[in-house]
Design a protein around this motif. Structure first.
Motif, PDB file in Angstrom:
ATOM      1  N   ALA A   1       4.242 -37.413 -50.995  1.00  0.00           N
ATOM      2  CA  ALA A   1       4.583 -36.496 -49.903  1.00  0.00           C
ATOM      3  C   ALA A   1       3.376 -36.201 -49.028  1.00  0.00           C
ATOM      4  O   ALA A   1       3.479 -36.121 -47.797  1.00  0.00           O
ATOM      5  CB  ALA A   1       5.156 -35.202 -50.480  1.00  0.00           C
ATOM      6  N   ASN A   2       2.213 -36.053 -49.652  1.00  0.00           N
ATOM      7  CA  ASN A   2       1.006 -35.751 -48.881  1.00  0.00           C
ATOM      8  C   ASN A   2       0.507 -36.957 -48.093  1.00  0.00           C
ATOM      9  O   ASN A   2      -0.292 -36.809 -47.176  1.00  0.00           O
ATOM     10  CB  ASN A   2      -0.082 -35.208 -49.806  1.00  0.00           C
ATOM     11  CG  ASN A   2       0.172 -33.761 -50.196  1.00  0.00           C
ATOM     12  OD1 ASN A   2       0.552 -32.947 -49.365  1.00  0.00           O
ATOM     13  ND2 ASN A   2      -0.014 -33.435 -51.469  1.00  0.00           N
ATOM     14  N   GLN A   3       0.964 -38.156 -48.449  1.00  0.00           N
ATOM     15  CA  GLN A   3       0.676 -39.331 -47.641  1.00  0.00           C
ATOM     16  C   GLN A   3       1.617 -39.417 -46.447  1.00  0.00           C
ATOM     17  O   GLN A   3       1.269 -39.965 -45.399  1.00  0.00           O
ATOM     18  CB  GLN A   3       0.788 -40.610 -48.480  1.00  0.00           C
ATOM     19  CG  GLN A   3      -0.302 -40.783 -49.521  1.00  0.00           C
ATOM     20  CD  GLN A   3      -0.172 -42.088 -50.285  1.00  0.00           C
ATOM     21  OE1 GLN A   3      -0.209 -42.134 -51.509  1.00  0.00           O
ATOM     22  NE2 GLN A   3      -0.022 -43.180 -49.549  1.00  0.00           N
ATOM     23  N   LEU A   4       2.810 -38.845 -46.608  1.00  0.00           N
ATOM     24  CA  LEU A   4       3.815 -38.899 -45.549  1.00  0.00           C
ATOM     25  C   LEU A   4       3.650 -37.799 -44.510  1.00  0.00           C
ATOM     26  O   LEU A   4       4.062 -37.954 -43.365  1.00  0.00           O
ATOM     27  CB  LEU A   4       5.224 -38.790 -46.159  1.00  0.00           C
ATOM     28  CG  LEU A   4       5.719 -39.990 -46.957  1.00  0.00           C
ATOM     29  CD1 LEU A   4       6.955 -39.614 -47.758  1.00  0.00           C
ATOM     30  CD2 LEU A   4       6.022 -41.149 -46.031  1.00  0.00           C
ATOM     31  N   GLY A   5       3.076 -36.665 -44.918  1.00  0.00           N
ATOM     32  CA  GLY A   5       2.965 -35.534 -44.002  1.00  0.00           C
ATOM     33  C   GLY A   5       2.046 -34.471 -44.557  1.00  0.00           C
ATOM     34  O   GLY A   5       1.104 -34.763 -45.292  1.00  0.00           O
ATOM     35  N   SER A   6       2.335 -33.222 -44.217  1.00  0.00           N
ATOM     36  CA  SER A   6       1.466 -32.116 -44.619  1.00  0.00           C
ATOM     37  C   SER A   6       2.309 -30.921 -45.041  1.00  0.00           C
ATOM     38  O   SER A   6       3.542 -30.957 -44.979  1.00  0.00           O
ATOM     39  CB  SER A   6       0.547 -31.727 -43.452  1.00  0.00           C
ATOM     40  OG  SER A   6       1.319 -31.355 -42.319  1.00  0.00           O
ATOM     41  N   ASN A   7       1.621 -29.844 -45.455  1.00  0.00           N
ATOM     42  CA  ASN A   7       2.285 -28.596 -45.852  1.00  0.00           C
ATOM     43  C   ASN A   7       3.430 -28.868 -46.828  1.00  0.00           C
ATOM     44  O   ASN A   7       4.594 -28.549 -46.560  1.00  0.00           O
ATOM     45  CB  ASN A   7       2.816 -27.846 -44.627  1.00  0.00           C
ATOM     46  CG  ASN A   7       1.705 -27.411 -43.700  1.00  0.00           C
ATOM     47  OD1 ASN A   7       0.625 -27.036 -44.144  1.00  0.00           O
ATOM     48  ND2 ASN A   7       1.965 -27.464 -42.399  1.00  0.00           N
ATOM     49  N   CYS A   8       3.094 -29.453 -47.958  1.00  0.00           N
ATOM     50  CA  CYS A   8       4.095 -29.841 -48.950  1.00  0.00           C
ATOM     51  C   CYS A   8       4.738 -28.622 -49.611  1.00  0.00           C
ATOM     52  O   CYS A   8       4.056 -27.773 -50.182  1.00  0.00           O
ATOM     53  CB  CYS A   8       3.453 -30.734 -50.015  1.00  0.00           C
ATOM     54  SG  CYS A   8       4.571 -31.219 -51.343  1.00  0.00           S
ATOM     55  N   THR A   9       6.055 -28.545 -49.511  1.00  0.00           N
ATOM     56  CA  THR A   9       6.834 -27.517 -50.197  1.00  0.00           C
ATOM     57  C   THR A   9       7.547 -28.163 -51.379  1.00  0.00           C
ATOM     58  O   THR A   9       8.206 -29.193 -51.220  1.00  0.00           O
ATOM     59  CB  THR A   9       7.884 -26.888 -49.261  1.00  0.00           C
ATOM     60  OG1 THR A   9       7.223 -26.233 -48.182  1.00  0.00           O
ATOM     61  CG2 THR A   9       8.749 -25.874 -50.002  1.00  0.00           C
ATOM     62  N   LEU A  10       7.407 -27.579 -52.554  1.00  0.00           N
ATOM     63  CA  LEU A  10       8.056 -28.099 -53.757  1.00  0.00           C
ATOM     64  C   LEU A  10       9.268 -27.243 -54.075  1.00  0.00           C
ATOM     65  O   LEU A  10       9.154 -26.032 -54.267  1.00  0.00           O
ATOM     66  CB  LEU A  10       7.083 -28.090 -54.932  1.00  0.00           C
ATOM     67  CG  LEU A  10       7.623 -28.565 -56.284  1.00  0.00           C
ATOM     68  CD1 LEU A  10       8.098 -30.011 -56.214  1.00  0.00           C
ATOM     69  CD2 LEU A  10       6.561 -28.418 -57.379  1.00  0.00           C
ATOM     70  N   VAL A  11      10.440 -27.860 -54.109  1.00  0.00           N
ATOM     71  CA  VAL A  11      11.686 -27.160 -54.424  1.00  0.00           C
ATOM     72  C   VAL A  11      12.122 -27.552 -55.831  1.00  0.00           C
ATOM     73  O   VAL A  11      12.285 -28.731 -56.129  1.00  0.00           O
ATOM     74  CB  VAL A  11      12.796 -27.507 -53.411  1.00  0.00           C
ATOM     75  CG1 VAL A  11      14.093 -26.789 -53.784  1.00  0.00           C
ATOM     76  CG2 VAL A  11      12.367 -27.124 -51.998  1.00  0.00           C
ATOM     77  N   VAL A  12      12.294 -26.541 -56.684  1.00  0.00           N
ATOM     78  CA  VAL A  12      12.657 -26.783 -58.081  1.00  0.00           C
ATOM     79  C   VAL A  12      14.084 -26.294 -58.321  1.00  0.00           C
ATOM     80  O   VAL A  12      14.342 -25.087 -58.313  1.00  0.00           O
ATOM     81  CB  VAL A  12      11.702 -26.047 -59.042  1.00  0.00           C
ATOM     82  CG1 VAL A  12      12.062 -26.361 -60.496  1.00  0.00           C
ATOM     83  CG2 VAL A  12      10.256 -26.411 -58.762  1.00  0.00           C
ATOM     84  N   PRO A  13      15.051 -27.209 -58.493  1.00  0.00           N
ATOM     85  CA  PRO A  13      16.419 -26.780 -58.815  1.00  0.00           C
ATOM     86  C   PRO A  13      16.489 -26.303 -60.258  1.00  0.00           C
ATOM     87  O   PRO A  13      16.063 -27.013 -61.170  1.00  0.00           O
ATOM     88  CB  PRO A  13      17.241 -28.058 -58.598  1.00  0.00           C
ATOM     89  CG  PRO A  13      16.271 -29.177 -58.784  1.00  0.00           C
ATOM     90  CD  PRO A  13      14.929 -28.673 -58.375  1.00  0.00           C
ATOM     91  N   CYS A  14      16.999 -25.109 -60.489  1.00  0.00           N
ATOM     92  CA  CYS A  14      16.969 -24.558 -61.854  1.00  0.00           C
ATOM     93  C   CYS A  14      18.012 -23.456 -62.005  1.00  0.00           C
ATOM     94  O   CYS A  14      18.461 -22.852 -61.023  1.00  0.00           O
ATOM     95  CB  CYS A  14      15.578 -24.007 -62.172  1.00  0.00           C
ATOM     96  SG  CYS A  14      15.001 -22.738 -61.014  1.00  0.00           S
ATOM     97  N   ASN A  15      18.388 -23.195 -63.246  1.00  0.00           N
ATOM     98  CA  ASN A  15      19.221 -22.027 -63.539  1.00  0.00           C
ATOM     99  C   ASN A  15      18.387 -20.941 -64.202  1.00  0.00           C
ATOM    100  O   ASN A  15      18.881 -19.860 -64.494  1.00  0.00           O
ATOM    101  CB  ASN A  15      20.424 -22.396 -64.408  1.00  0.00           C
ATOM    102  CG  ASN A  15      20.023 -23.073 -65.702  1.00  0.00           C
ATOM    103  OD1 ASN A  15      18.847 -23.100 -66.073  1.00  0.00           O
ATOM    104  ND2 ASN A  15      20.996 -23.638 -66.405  1.00  0.00           N
ATOM    105  N   ASP A  16      17.108 -21.239 -64.446  1.00  0.00           N
ATOM    106  CA  ASP A  16      16.145 -20.280 -64.985  1.00  0.00           C
ATOM    107  C   ASP A  16      14.850 -20.459 -64.201  1.00  0.00           C
ATOM    108  O   ASP A  16      14.198 -21.500 -64.310  1.00  0.00           O
ATOM    109  CB  ASP A  16      15.921 -20.523 -66.478  1.00  0.00           C
ATOM    110  CG  ASP A  16      14.934 -19.551 -67.104  1.00  0.00           C
ATOM    111  OD1 ASP A  16      14.389 -18.685 -66.370  1.00  0.00           O
ATOM    112  OD2 ASP A  16      14.678 -19.656 -68.317  1.00  0.00           O
TER     113      ASP A  16
END
Length: 271
Positions: free
Chosen positions: A26-41
């Motif tokens: 992701a950091n090679q593709l762009g900047s300001n990386c946001t990580l989204v974690v799908p979870c029920n906890d």
């Protein structure tokens, strides 16, 4: 440069090490990386707080993430993800999710990427069962799936806060029952060492010998299509090949496999 959004890869209820590789890509593709974690906890997302190269972590919390349902996951993750280039793993489930996210946003999707140019605009991925490579130039936001074990993982020396967002996908489309995982072992698409068996194993009971070796090596157990088609005891989730999973381990051991071109297509990039 476009902002990037990584959809964390999960394995057995935890964030997979593959996620670190996705952050690097992701950091090679762009900047300001946001990580989204799908979870029920939301506690699951705490493991992501140390991944370097991440500017923001979002724990997308919902009961729908207990089991995978394509439509519900795509709707929920689309609602919490900012605009930009979305990065997922190239696992079977995540490639499905990538396509659905791209459709919802009316943007392009590039699957199974193995190389990104220095300026982050040209993506390389295999086609024709790995016999050729295609190069795709990005000119706008897109959804990109990344093959595991290709990019160097981001280290865990960072620190970040986790923002929890309660989200709800289309619950009416969620599956009521899910097939149990056939094995609690490491998935073949993520393993660094794989030992696979074919119809030459004689009978499904002999796969226990491969499992014993896998336990000693820390490996995953795979299978050829012939073994999966012949024996009900060998699930499709173990299949390596053109109609199964594409793998990229450091070591691939084949036992009782004839070496059909369809099988080689799934493991030819093994180191």
């Amino acid at each position: 440069m476009s902002d990037t959004i990584v959809i964390a890869e999960l394995s057995k209820g935890k964030i997979s090490a593959t996620t670190n590789e996705l952050v690097t890509a992701a950091n090679q593709l762009g900047s300001n990386c946001t990580l989204v974690v799908p979870c029920n906890d939301s506690a699951i997302a705490n493991d992501a707080s140390s991944i370097s190269g991440v500017s923001k972590i979002i724990a997308a919390k919902s009961g729908i993430f207990s089991n995978y349902d394509a439509a519900a996951w795509a709707e929920a993750l689309d609602s919490v993800s900012p605009s930009g280039i979305i990065v997922t793993s190239a696992s079977t489930q995540s490639k499905d999710l990538a396509a659905r996210l791209a459709a919802r946003r009316s943007i392009s999707v590039v699957q199974d990427v193995v190389e990104i140019s220095n300026d982050g605009t040209v993506l390389t991925s295999p086609i024709y069962s790995g016999k050729a490579m295609q190069m795709v130039k990005l000119s706008s936001d897109a959804v990109v799936s990344i093959r595991a074990n290709v990019f160097t993982p981001a280290d865990n020396s960072g620190s970040g806060d986790v923002q929890v967002i309660d989200t709800s996908g289309n619950v009416t489309t969620a599956l009521k029952e899910m097939v149990q995982r056939a094995s609690e072992r490491l998935d073949v698409s993520e393993a660094n060492i794989i030992i696979s068996g074919g119809r030459g194993m004689g009978n499904p009971g002999n796969f226990s010998h491969l499992e014993e070796i896998a336990d000693k090596l820390g490996a995953a157990v795979g299978a050829s299509r012939a073994a999966v088609d012949t024996w009900d005891e060998i699930p499709h989730s173990m299949q390596v090949g053109q109609t199964g999973k594409t793998v990229n381990p450091n070591l691939y051991i084949a036992v009782g496999i004839s070496g059909a071109i369809q099988h080689l297509a799934g493991m030819r990039s093994s180191k």
